[in-house]
Enzyme design. Structure first.
Site, PDB file in Angstrom:
ATOM      1  N   LYS A   1      -0.017   3.757   4.748  1.00 52.81           N
ATOM      2  CA  LYS A   1      -0.322   3.458   3.329  1.00 52.81           C
ATOM      3  C   LYS A   1       0.366   4.251   2.558  1.00 52.81           C
ATOM      4  O   LYS A   1       1.771   4.339   2.569  1.00 52.81           O
ATOM      5  CB  LYS A   1      -1.724   3.457   2.978  1.00 52.81           C
TER       6      LYS A   1
ATOM      7  N   ASN B   1       0.825  -1.263   0.040  1.00 52.29           N
ATOM      8  CA  ASN B   1       0.060   0.217   0.014  1.00 52.29           C
ATOM      9  C   ASN B   1       0.986   1.254  -0.066  1.00 52.29           C
ATOM     10  O   ASN B   1       0.340   2.460   0.286  1.00 52.29           O
ATOM     11  CB  ASN B   1      -0.853   0.032   1.044  1.00 52.29           C
TER      12      ASN B   1
HETATM   13  C1  LIG Z   1     -10.091   1.228   5.166  1.00 55.06           C
HETATM   14  C2  LIG Z   1      -8.933   0.785   6.289  1.00 55.06           C
HETATM   15  N1  LIG Z   1      -9.220   1.307   7.328  1.00 55.06           N
HETATM   16  C3  LIG Z   1      -8.528   0.983   8.301  1.00 55.06           C
HETATM   17  C4  LIG Z   1      -7.220   0.359   8.428  1.00 55.06           C
HETATM   18  C5  LIG Z   1      -6.570  -0.009   9.590  1.00 55.06           C
HETATM   19  O1  LIG Z   1      -5.489   1.071   9.502  1.00 55.06           O
HETATM   20  P1  LIG Z   1      -4.172   0.617  10.398  1.00 55.06           P
HETATM   21  O2  LIG Z   1      -3.417  -0.511   9.367  1.00 55.06           O
HETATM   22  O3  LIG Z   1      -3.173   1.919  10.637  1.00 55.06           O
HETATM   23  O4  LIG Z   1      -4.440  -0.086  11.570  1.00 55.06           O
HETATM   24  C6  LIG Z   1      -7.224  -0.187   7.075  1.00 55.06           C
HETATM   25  C7  LIG Z   1      -5.884  -1.136   6.888  1.00 55.06           C
HETATM   26  O5  LIG Z   1      -4.967  -1.489   7.304  1.00 55.06           O
HETATM   27  C8  LIG Z   1      -7.880   0.039   5.965  1.00 55.06           C
HETATM   28  O6  LIG Z   1      -7.595  -0.416   4.841  1.00 55.06           O
END
Ligand SMILES: Cc1ncc(COP(=O)(O)O)c(C=O)c1O
Length: 387
Positions: A237, A46
């Site tokens: 990302k 990502n």
């Molecule tokens: C749309 C979405 N929201 C939230 C998250 C969670 O974020 P984090 O990886 O920072 O916990 C992700 C992926 O990891 C995601 O794709």
């Protein structure tokens, strides 16, 4: 015997081709990945802008550790909140034209905190059917009731909005993580305004890549704070670091600081991480060539795929999935691509609905056309002939 279900659940997953295994990576570059000594071209990250490996950001992180050390040492309300965290929050608020911003250690935590915090007095969370697991779990663990509207279907959302509850939170994603399509945010926000609901957007996959300045779906679709009261995005990302933020009114942020358990009872992200994240945000704004390059890679990939007869899902973003339709076949095609030197993840149930298993190809500004060509040629063979 206690916890017998663990063994049966693992067996079941294996026999359904839904068993998950981690791969230990030994080297990572912007578009390359080495697993068990073998290098692959990476089409599964990502890191859309190639910033995770930026020398400038590595230097910023390293320099900041001289001042701040490598850990924050405490949760934010104790001594974990520093001038570095504050600077990142202020800059983001300014760029996003929001009153305030609050940092979280992860997007998962931020989504849980928002759902639980805003549903403290009950109410409805009305979420797009394809919302991320962190939103769904956050809603289920809240005092609110969860309802889901058909993916990007504003008329279905409208029909669900006739609730008498005071507190209605409509939740969607700016760019959908497994499909790559975007939400019609203007219409969704109008629907919220018509029904006295708040809109929350998880822009994990839009922040950094969408909008002239890279400030994401809110910038692209021109949604000010009053139309989009709760904006959340992650740093893991396009930004290339880790963590997340919530942006909105000063009251919203003050409320979360005072009540969000994921915030209050968790050691804050290292200050050096906040410094590197801020440096990344500045690069995102100033280096528009990264977004231009990504856009041109997306256009090239879609055009060539079409010429080669590869059916892509309807997405104009860096997430370009190829529907395969069952978990076995998803694993087989992913394996065939790996044999040919391309790292592409098979996405299976329950990450996506049953029967919609797919290859999730992600493009980066760092990919070059020859690599896209090579992938597409192998992909055409693998997808069409099942080799
Ligand atoms: C749309 C979405 N929201 C939230 C998250 C969670 O974020 P984090 O990886 O920072 O916990 C992700 C992926 O990891 C995601 O794709």
């Amino acid at each position: 015997m206690a916890f017998d279900f663990i063994v049966t659940s693992l067996q079941q997953r294996r026999s359904d081709s839904l068993y998950r295994q981690r791969q230990s990576i030994t080297a990572l570059s912007a578009t390359g990945i080495t697993v068990e000594g073998r290098p692959y071209i990476n089409f599964a990250s990502n890191d859309y802008l190639g910033l995770a490996q930026s020398d400038q950001l590595k230097q910023a992180w390293q320099d900041a550790t001289e001042l701040w050390g490598v850990g924050s040492g405490a949760s934010p309300l104790v001594t974990g909140y520093s001038a570095a965290h504050q600077a990142l929050e202020c800059r983001l608020a300014e760029y996003l034209q929001r009153e305030a911003v609050l940092l979280f250690n992860s997007g998962f935590a931020a989504n849980q905190a928002i759902c639980q915090g805003l549903m403290a007095q009950g109410g409805y969370i009305i979420a797009d059917k394809l919302s991320h697991a962190s939103i769904i779990d956050g809603a289920l663990a809240s005092n609110g009731k969860l309802q889901r509207f058909a993916h990007n279907d504003v008329s279905h959302l409208q029909r669900l909005m006739n609730k008498s509850a005071d507190n209605k939170l409509v939740v969607t994603e700016g760019v959908f993580s497994m499909d790559g399509d975007v939400s019609p945010l203007k219409q969704v926000s109008q629907c919220c305004a018509d029904h006295n609901a708040w809109l929350m957007v998880d822009d994990a996959h839009g922040f950094g890549v969408l909008g002239e300045q890279g400030m994401g779906s809110a910038e692209l679709q021109q949604l000010p704070q009053n139309q989009l009261p709760v904006l959340m995005a992650t740093f893991g990302k396009a930004v290339g670091t880790a963590g997340a933020f919530v942006a909105g009114s000063q009251e919203l942020v003050d409320y979360l600081v005072n009540s969000a358990r994921h915030y209050i009872y968790s050691t804050h992200m290292p200050a050096a991480q906040a410094v590197a994240t801020l440096a990344s945000i500045e690069l995102i704004r100033s280096q528009s060539w990264r977004r231009d390059k990504l856009r041109s890679n997306i256009e090239y990939f879609k055009t060539r795929a079409n010429q080669l007869g590869i059916a892509l899902m309807p997405s104009d973003t860096a997430i370009q999935p190829v529907m395969v339709g069952d978990p076995d076949r998803a694993l087989q095609t992913s394996r065939a691509l790996k044999q040919a030197g391309f790292w592409v993840t098979a996405i299976r149930y329950p990450t996506v609905p049953q029967g919609t298993e797919r290859l999730r190809i992600t493009l980066s500004a760092q990919h070059e056309v020859p690599a896209l060509d090579e992938l597409l040629i192998v992909l055409a063979k693998v997808v069409q002939h099942g080799d």
